[in-house]
Design a protein around this motif. Sequence first.
Motif, PDB file in Angstrom:
ATOM      1  N   VAL A 196      31.612  35.880  41.617  1.00 62.94           N
ATOM      2  CA  VAL A 196      31.835  36.645  42.829  1.00 62.94           C
ATOM      3  C   VAL A 196      31.231  36.077  44.452  1.00 62.94           C
ATOM      4  CG1 VAL A 196      31.717  38.471  41.197  1.00 62.94           C
ATOM      5  CG2 VAL A 196      29.792  36.837  42.821  1.00 62.94           C
ATOM      6  N   PRO A 197      31.999  36.774  45.868  1.00 59.97           N
ATOM      7  CA  PRO A 197      32.663  38.233  46.008  1.00 59.97           C
ATOM      8  C   PRO A 197      34.646  38.024  45.743  1.00 59.97           C
ATOM      9  CG  PRO A 197      32.490  37.470  47.858  1.00 59.97           C
ATOM     10  CD  PRO A 197      31.776  36.380  47.283  1.00 59.97           C
ATOM     11  N   VAL A 198      34.812  38.822  44.345  1.00 60.31           N
ATOM     12  CA  VAL A 198      36.072  38.799  44.107  1.00 60.31           C
ATOM     13  C   VAL A 198      36.646  39.596  45.058  1.00 60.31           C
ATOM     14  CG1 VAL A 198      37.797  38.710  42.364  1.00 60.31           C
ATOM     15  CG2 VAL A 198      35.592  38.285  42.014  1.00 60.31           C
ATOM     16  N   VAL A 199      38.091  38.862  45.819  1.00 54.95           N
ATOM     17  CA  VAL A 199      39.076  39.419  46.864  1.00 54.95           C
ATOM     18  C   VAL A 199      39.846  40.014  46.769  1.00 54.95           C
ATOM     19  CG1 VAL A 199      39.034  39.500  49.933  1.00 54.95           C
ATOM     20  CG2 VAL A 199      37.234  38.990  48.607  1.00 54.95           C
ATOM     21  N   CYS A 200      40.396  41.249  46.741  1.00 55.55           N
ATOM     22  CA  CYS A 200      41.838  41.770  45.705  1.00 55.55           C
ATOM     23  C   CYS A 200      42.677  41.870  47.310  1.00 55.55           C
ATOM     24  CB  CYS A 200      42.022  42.745  45.064  1.00 55.55           C
ATOM     25  SG  CYS A 200      40.612  42.270  43.660  1.00 55.55           S
ATOM     26  N   THR A 201      43.808  41.215  47.988  1.00 51.40           N
ATOM     27  CA  THR A 201      44.988  41.588  49.400  1.00 51.40           C
ATOM     28  C   THR A 201      46.272  41.541  48.248  1.00 51.40           C
ATOM     29  OG1 THR A 201      45.194  39.283  49.609  1.00 51.40           O
ATOM     30  CG2 THR A 201      43.399  40.136  50.675  1.00 51.40           C
ATOM     31  N   VAL A 202      47.098  42.208  49.406  1.00 49.08           N
ATOM     32  CA  VAL A 202      48.287  42.582  48.845  1.00 49.08           C
ATOM     33  C   VAL A 202      49.370  41.679  50.300  1.00 49.08           C
ATOM     34  CG1 VAL A 202      48.579  44.852  50.580  1.00 49.08           C
ATOM     35  CG2 VAL A 202      49.979  43.979  48.546  1.00 49.08           C
ATOM     36  N   ARG A 203      50.820  41.170  49.296  1.00 48.19           N
ATOM     37  CA  ARG A 203      51.205  40.502  50.566  1.00 48.19           C
ATOM     38  C   ARG A 203      52.708  41.264  50.974  1.00 48.19           C
ATOM     39  NH1 ARG A 203      51.510  34.186  48.108  1.00 48.19           N
ATOM     40  NH2 ARG A 203      53.324  34.583  49.791  1.00 48.19           N
ATOM     41  N   PRO A 204      52.771  42.042  52.097  1.00 44.82           N
ATOM     42  CA  PRO A 204      54.133  43.380  51.903  1.00 44.82           C
ATOM     43  C   PRO A 204      55.191  42.943  52.300  1.00 44.82           C
ATOM     44  CG  PRO A 204      52.106  43.582  53.635  1.00 44.82           C
ATOM     45  CD  PRO A 204      51.566  42.164  53.255  1.00 44.82           C
ATOM     46  N   GLY A 205      56.015  42.794  51.098  1.00 46.34           N
ATOM     47  CA  GLY A 205      57.375  42.621  50.989  1.00 46.34           C
ATOM     48  C   GLY A 205      57.454  41.231  50.887  1.00 46.34           C
TER      49      GLY A 205
END
Length: 452
Positions: A402-411
Amino acid sequence: MATGTGSRPDGAGPDDGRARTWARLAVACAAGAVAVVAAATGLGGWFMLVSGLVGLALTGAGAWWAVAHRGPARLLGALLALAAPIAVLVLFAATGLWVVAVGVISLWAAALAAARACLRRLRQPHGMSAHGSPPVHRPVIIMNPRSGGGKVERFGLAERAERLGARVVLLEPDGPDAEALARQAVAEGADLLGAAGGDGTLAIVAAVAVEHRLPFLVISAGTRNHFAMDLGLDRTDPSTCLDALTDGLELRVDLGDVDGRPFVNTVSFGAYAQIVQSPEYRDSKTATALEHLPDLLQGGEGPRLHADAGDTRLSDPQALLVSNNPYMRADPLGGGRRERLDLGTLGVISVRVEGAAQAAELALFGERAGSITVLNAQRVVVRADTEEIPVAVDGEALTLPVPVVCTVRPGALRVRVPRHRPGAAYATPPVDWRRILRLALTRRHTVPGADR
């Protein structure tokens, strides 16, 4: 619940009048159900309604006791969950109200069907943008022969892929992992990477494809194939996915990231993530879940979590689901689907049920219950009272600091799909009766709320 784009603009399109017709039919059927109850007041119509709601609430409470306790409490909870609906049916039959009950249920079912038909007219999705894909000359497909109960062999995927010009590499238990095989294929000149296996394997190979800006081919050879479903691929015959090698289109979709590890569907924290860590889970899912759930749901096992999803703080969730693009419905059991995979956002579903009363509320109100929080975010940070926490990434059990980080990579991901494919079935959003009523009563050409 927030959903993807693709709504019709106000007043646009020939289906607005049909949507209004469906809305009026929905309101008429709902009013008819209320009228039947009111007309049957002398026969106990309101008693029938109340007893039905009480039976549903007792079923939810019994289910809670069955999963959150052991021993006699679990047995009593299971009996209550089974007995409550049976008792309601027997009560209807004994009092002669079963005809009224059938009428009310039929009218309400018709109202829901009409309301959903109305929403389909208003929310015909544009779908993800697809464009032509140049031919490939050195495609490499990594196949897991054990995935999906042996679909690679059962559907002759390796042989068909090779006939179409692809090089097939089998993922063996004692050999290199999927990432190593994918990197080796790139080093040897592959101009397309594909994967036939579970969603965890797909995500790993997809990340290598993204890194090297290569197109990625998905073959629905896993068990559930959630990613393939939301891409509109054929899950009944994975060999049709190989048509993309010769006649394909390209979709640009998002790729999730959790602490540097890719995911195509979901990252789970809390109860489910803790349960899948058990070695017995793969062979005995139900028994393993029932063994661990009492401690997990009542705070005796597992770390205490809190998460920041954008500007929203989620305190002490029992289950937390972060998805690559939002699901149409808040479905903690994972049975939902995503309308789009190119919105550039994470979906977040947080669940905390603190007792039988909230379980009863959940049974009555579903995803609108106060125990479920649904939102979208660009970034989710999960913390805990321990240094590491169990995490399930596309169903694979991991332990992360921790901390666990979630993100998104658009396209980020170029997915090559067959030109002719079944397509994903349109998932109607939850029925908003206030919106349906406004539409049914309006005479204007503008459709209320059509931009939602």
